[in-house]
Write a protein that holds these residues in place. Structure first.
Motif, mmCIF file in Angstrom:
data_model
loop_
_atom_site.group_PDB
_atom_site.id
_atom_site.type_symbol
_atom_site.label_atom_id
_atom_site.label_comp_id
_atom_site.label_asym_id
_atom_site.label_seq_id
_atom_site.Cartn_x
_atom_site.Cartn_y
_atom_site.Cartn_z
ATOM 1 N N GLY A 9 0.007 -0.738 1.198
ATOM 2 C CA GLY A 9 0.528 -1.141 2.495
ATOM 3 C C GLY A 9 1.525 -0.120 3.028
ATOM 4 O O GLY A 9 1.868 0.842 2.365
ATOM 5 N N GLY A 10 1.962 -0.355 4.262
ATOM 6 C CA GLY A 10 2.936 0.544 4.855
ATOM 7 C C GLY A 10 2.959 0.448 6.354
ATOM 8 O O GLY A 10 2.385 -0.475 6.946
ATOM 9 N N LEU A 18 -5.441 2.584 6.864
ATOM 10 C CA LEU A 18 -4.809 2.324 5.576
ATOM 11 C C LEU A 18 -5.873 1.823 4.612
ATOM 12 O O LEU A 18 -6.866 1.230 5.048
ATOM 13 N N ARG A 19 -5.623 2.035 3.328
ATOM 14 C CA ARG A 19 -6.503 1.502 2.298
ATOM 15 C C ARG A 19 -5.662 0.714 1.313
ATOM 16 O O ARG A 19 -4.758 1.263 0.687
ATOM 17 N N LEU A 20 -5.980 -0.570 1.189
ATOM 18 C CA LEU A 20 -5.310 -1.433 0.234
ATOM 19 C C LEU A 20 -6.120 -1.514 -1.049
ATOM 20 O O LEU A 20 -7.348 -1.495 -1.014
ATOM 21 N N SER A 21 -5.389 -1.636 -2.165
ATOM 22 C CA SER A 21 -6.031 -1.826 -3.460
ATOM 23 C C SER A 21 -5.406 -3.012 -4.161
ATOM 24 O O SER A 21 -4.229 -3.321 -3.949
ATOM 25 N N CYS A 22 -6.187 -3.669 -4.982
ATOM 26 C CA CYS A 22 -5.695 -4.788 -5.774
ATOM 27 C C CYS A 22 -6.415 -4.773 -7.105
ATOM 28 O O CYS A 22 -7.648 -4.832 -7.146
ATOM 29 N N THR A 68 -13.428 -2.723 5.876
ATOM 30 C CA THR A 68 -14.502 -2.750 4.888
ATOM 31 C C THR A 68 -13.932 -3.134 3.534
ATOM 32 O O THR A 68 -13.001 -2.486 3.043
ATOM 33 N N ILE A 69 -14.494 -4.187 2.947
ATOM 34 C CA ILE A 69 -14.080 -4.611 1.612
ATOM 35 C C ILE A 69 -15.087 -4.090 0.598
ATOM 36 O O ILE A 69 -16.298 -4.065 0.860
ATOM 37 N N SER A 70 -14.587 -3.649 -0.546
ATOM 38 C CA SER A 70 -15.447 -3.174 -1.627
ATOM 39 C C SER A 70 -14.757 -3.485 -2.948
ATOM 40 O O SER A 70 -13.580 -3.836 -2.969
ATOM 41 N N GLN A 81 -10.507 -1.135 3.125
ATOM 42 C CA GLN A 81 -10.352 0.027 3.984
ATOM 43 C C GLN A 81 -10.201 -0.461 5.411
ATOM 44 O O GLN A 81 -11.073 -1.174 5.929
ATOM 45 N N MET A 82 -9.109 -0.081 6.042
ATOM 46 C CA MET A 82 -8.808 -0.543 7.393
ATOM 47 C C MET A 82 -8.708 0.667 8.321
ATOM 48 O O MET A 82 -7.931 1.582 8.051
ATOM 49 N N ILE A 83 -9.479 0.646 9.391
ATOM 50 C CA ILE A 83 -9.419 1.712 10.388
ATOM 51 C C ILE A 83 -9.164 1.096 11.756
ATOM 52 O O ILE A 83 -9.249 -0.122 11.919
ATOM 53 N N SER A 84 -8.850 1.954 12.725
ATOM 54 C CA SER A 84 -8.588 1.493 14.090
ATOM 55 C C SER A 84 -7.620 0.317 14.099
ATOM 56 O O SER A 84 -7.853 -0.701 14.776
ATOM 57 N N LEU A 85 -6.553 0.469 13.368
ATOM 58 C CA LEU A 85 -5.592 -0.630 13.231
ATOM 59 C C LEU A 85 -4.906 -0.934 14.553
ATOM 60 O O LEU A 85 -4.636 -0.038 15.367
ATOM 61 N N LYS A 86 -4.632 -2.218 14.748
ATOM 62 C CA LYS A 86 -4.002 -2.714 15.959
ATOM 63 C C LYS A 86 -2.684 -3.399 15.605
ATOM 64 O O LYS A 86 -2.519 -3.877 14.480
#
Length: 121
Positions: A9-10, A18-22, A68-70, A81-86
């Protein structure tokens, strides 16, 4: 014990990515579905994206085409994976997983501690 630990996050500007991992760790026999939820201030927690063990996915309408979740089953890890964030994507993002700790036990939902995503200029 089972732990889900999120990262990635950030603060990002509108239109950014941004790309989140868990990653799940501990005593784990199997993991069924994994998912990302989010909760914005003053709002209820909502499902963002979900992926099954068979890698079928579903998304909230508000993020389709942008997120996109993977997952990496071998690493017990799920990504977002999150793009075009609002700005309206600003929230605390939580990881969720349905985990069976032992073969004879049923699945239980586990949650991560959350990671803040702020989209602002």
């Amino acid at each position: 014990q089972v732990q889900l630990v999120e990262s990635g996050g950030g603060l990002v500007q509108p239109g950014g990515s941004l790309r989140l991992s868990c990653t799940a760790s501990g005593t784990i026999f199997s993991i069924n579905a994994m998912a990302w939820y989010r909760q914005a201030p003053g709002k209820e927690r909502e499902l963002v994206a979900r992926i099954t063990e068979g890698t079928s996915t579903n998304y909230a309408d508000s993020v389709k085409g942008r997120f996109t979740i993977s997952r990496d089953i071998a690493k017990n890890t799920v990504y977002l994976q999150m793009i075009s964030l609002k700005p309206e994507d600003t929230a605390v993002y939580y990881c969720n997983a349905l985990i069976k700790r032992y073969r004879i036990l049923p699945e239980y939902p586990y949650w991560g501690q959350g990671t803040q995503v702020t989209v602002s200029s």
